[in-house]
Motif scaffolding. Sequence first.
Motif, PDB file in Angstrom:
ATOM      1  N   THR A 105     -10.159   4.167   1.678  1.00 38.03           N
ATOM      2  CA  THR A 105     -10.236   5.359   2.517  1.00 38.03           C
ATOM      3  C   THR A 105     -11.006   5.021   3.786  1.00 38.03           C
ATOM      4  O   THR A 105     -12.141   4.543   3.713  1.00 38.03           O
ATOM      5  CB  THR A 105     -10.917   6.515   1.774  1.00 38.03           C
ATOM      6  N   ALA A 114       0.383   5.382   0.904  1.00 31.76           N
ATOM      7  CA  ALA A 114      -0.373   6.549   1.340  1.00 31.76           C
ATOM      8  C   ALA A 114       0.239   7.798   0.714  1.00 31.76           C
ATOM      9  O   ALA A 114       1.417   7.796   0.334  1.00 31.76           O
ATOM     10  CB  ALA A 114      -0.348   6.647   2.861  1.00 31.76           C
ATOM     11  N   THR A 138      -5.647   4.105   5.359  1.00 32.54           N
ATOM     12  CA  THR A 138      -5.983   4.789   4.120  1.00 32.54           C
ATOM     13  C   THR A 138      -4.780   4.816   3.180  1.00 32.54           C
ATOM     14  O   THR A 138      -3.701   5.271   3.563  1.00 32.54           O
ATOM     15  CB  THR A 138      -6.451   6.221   4.409  1.00 32.54           C
ATOM     16  N   ALA A 139      -4.975   4.320   1.963  1.00 30.37           N
ATOM     17  CA  ALA A 139      -3.883   4.222   0.999  1.00 30.37           C
ATOM     18  C   ALA A 139      -4.420   3.630  -0.301  1.00 30.37           C
ATOM     19  O   ALA A 139      -5.552   3.146  -0.349  1.00 30.37           O
ATOM     20  CB  ALA A 139      -2.752   3.345   1.531  1.00 30.37           C
ATOM     21  N   ARG A 155       0.833  -1.192   0.000  1.00 32.73           N
ATOM     22  CA  ARG A 155       0.000   0.000   0.000  1.00 32.73           C
ATOM     23  C   ARG A 155       0.873   1.249   0.000  1.00 32.73           C
ATOM     24  O   ARG A 155       2.026   1.224   0.442  1.00 32.73           O
ATOM     25  CB  ARG A 155      -0.945   0.016   1.206  1.00 32.73           C
ATOM     26  N   GLU A 204      -5.368   5.240   9.555  1.00 32.14           N
ATOM     27  CA  GLU A 204      -4.007   5.098   9.038  1.00 32.14           C
ATOM     28  C   GLU A 204      -3.872   3.978   8.008  1.00 32.14           C
ATOM     29  O   GLU A 204      -2.806   3.808   7.421  1.00 32.14           O
ATOM     30  CB  GLU A 204      -3.008   4.883  10.183  1.00 32.14           C
TER      31      GLU A 204
END
Length: 128
Positions: free
Chosen positions: A125, A40, A91-92, A38, A89
């Motif tokens: 998200t 971010a 989210t990416a 991932r 955290e």
Amino acid sequence: QVQLVESGGGSVQAGGSLRLSCVASGRTFSSFAMGWFRQAPGKEREFVASINWNGGSTLYADSVKGRFTISRDNAKSTVSLQMNSLKPEDTAVYYCAVSLRYNGRDYTPSTRDEYAYWGQGTQVTVSS
């Protein structure tokens, strides 16, 4: 031509769940390890999880251990990532990848340079 296509991303509130899937085509991947990474905004792409060729061995980043589960279905050329108890955290953009290397039956690569092919990514998200 090798192609990896991710799906299942979206928006969810903290504590929720999502399941990502990645379908591979263009060659047979059942003999190779696969993984999820991932990235971010403003950060390096990081390892999330990997699985060996037959699903018997898995490896997770400490940040997702106990919350995420990687699995594969070789008959469908698919690798999945079940994500529970999601946090902001997490989210990416999530990418699946396949490694063409061999380092033993339980090989579960965790670095970017061990992987040869990458998908286009799917956005996850998590809102607080």
